[in-house]
Design an enzyme around this catalytic site. Structure first.
Site, PDB file in Angstrom:
ATOM      1  N   GLU A  35       0.474  -0.758  -0.025  1.00 10.35           N
ATOM      2  CA  GLU A  35      -0.030  -0.608  -0.342  1.00 10.35           C
ATOM      3  C   GLU A  35       1.189   1.116  -0.145  1.00 10.35           C
ATOM      4  O   GLU A  35       0.454   2.130   1.153  1.00 10.35           O
ATOM      5  CB  GLU A  35      -1.136  -0.249   1.009  1.00 10.35           C
ATOM      6  N   TYR A 105      -0.167  -7.476  -1.401  1.00 11.80           N
ATOM      7  CA  TYR A 105      -0.601  -7.225  -0.778  1.00 11.80           C
ATOM      8  C   TYR A 105      -2.369  -7.251  -1.753  1.00 11.80           C
ATOM      9  O   TYR A 105      -2.729  -6.901  -2.818  1.00 11.80           O
ATOM     10  CB  TYR A 105      -1.086  -4.829  -1.667  1.00 11.80           C
ATOM     11  N   ASP A 143      -0.198  -8.067   3.671  1.00 11.59           N
ATOM     12  CA  ASP A 143      -1.426  -7.910   4.364  1.00 11.59           C
ATOM     13  C   ASP A 143      -2.494  -8.810   2.887  1.00 11.59           C
ATOM     14  O   ASP A 143      -3.018  -8.262   2.388  1.00 11.59           O
ATOM     15  CB  ASP A 143      -1.266  -6.103   3.478  1.00 11.59           C
ATOM     16  N   ASN A 145      -5.273  -9.189   4.413  1.00 15.57           N
ATOM     17  CA  ASN A 145      -6.572  -8.929   4.395  1.00 15.57           C
ATOM     18  C   ASN A 145      -7.926  -9.596   5.154  1.00 15.57           C
ATOM     19  O   ASN A 145      -8.625 -10.031   4.305  1.00 15.57           O
ATOM     20  CB  ASN A 145      -7.059  -7.695   3.294  1.00 15.57           C
ATOM     21  N   ASP A 240      -1.732   2.175  10.389  1.00 15.40           N
ATOM     22  CA  ASP A 240      -2.470   1.534  10.573  1.00 15.40           C
ATOM     23  C   ASP A 240      -1.708   0.183  11.222  1.00 15.40           C
ATOM     24  O   ASP A 240      -2.612  -0.244  12.209  1.00 15.40           O
ATOM     25  CB  ASP A 240      -3.595   1.612  10.434  1.00 15.40           C
TER      26      ASP A 240
END
Length: 249
Positions: A35, A105, A143, A145, A240
């Protein structure tokens, strides 16, 4: 060899304050970020001793991945061969001697509105990794998700059927593991609770550790004996997400 993976949620923003101190502290041989939200003209970073590999999303301010490596790869590629996903800069693969290293990602299902797209991605990416694994062992990070099991998020009951903890997404992650890959942090810490890698910016979630574990290192089963350590660096702030690490010999 030490690997680090970090969803930086905008690399330009992290570079202004948080990235370089973390980069130096973690002292990785291979440092993968997701990201990045950058375009080629933005990517002027002085990282002495590191080769830089970038995969930009065509849409400005969206997605993208990069790898910074002390090790010169035999080869590197971007994408998985599907234009719909490759235009978003989601995957970089380095061939590093006896292994493939993949930085990913994974697309967010956006409140499950894009669940069908996410399922298509899952099947395509799993087959991509299987193809690599048929040639040599794979280390894949990023990531993903998805929080795989109830232990992987603070509030599983209230989040059941939400994006990132839907039965469909969790099932596809199980399929990926069943294809010969190991969630190495959970394998080494099967009962550890409160181990998260992402926290919402809302409701002081990081302060109360109301998080999710959605950033992973997966490895080919046959690499398990080479693992020295796998950690979550929750003491590093800025994004985050926090970084995760893997060390192998």
């Amino acid at each position: 060899m030490k690997f680090v993976s970090w969803n930086v949620n905008g690399l330009r923003a992290r570079l202004k304050k948080d990235f370089m101190p973390a980069f130096k502290t973690l002292d990785a041989d291979i440092f993968a970020v997701q990201e990045i939200k950058m375009q080629p003209a933005d990517a002027i970073i002085d990282l002495d001793g590191y080769k830089q590999f970038w995969n930009y999303g065509e849409r400005k301010g969206y997605s993208g991945t990069a790898i910074f490596s002390r090790i010169e790869p035999n080869n590197f590629t971007c994408g998985i061969g599907i234009d719909e996903f490759d235009s978003e800069g989601r995957v970089i693969t380095l061939e590093l001697g006896e292994i493939f290293f993949v930085n990913v990602y994974v697309p967010n299902s956006h409140n499950l509105e894009w669940l069908e797209r996410r399922m298509n991605w899952e099947d395509a990416f799993r087959e991509y990794l299987r193809g690599l694994d048929a040639i040599k062992p794979v280390v894949v990070c990023g990531d993903f998700n998805v929080a795989h099991q109830p232990i992987d998020l603070k509030n599983p009951a209230s989040n059941h059927h939400n994006a990132g903890f839907s039965d469909e997404e969790r099932g596809k992650f199980t399929e990926l593991l069943n294809a010969g890959f190991v969630d190495i942090f959970r394998r080494r810490n099967p009962d550890l609770t409160g181990a998260y890698t992402w926290w919402s910016y809302l409701r002081k979630a990081r302060l109360t550790n109301a998080g999710w574990r959605i950033d992973y290192f997966l490895i080919s089963e046959r690499l398990i004996d080479k693992v020295i350590d796998a950690t979550i660096e929750s003491n590093i702030f800025g994004s985050d997400h926090c970084p995760v690490t893997l060390s192998i010999n």
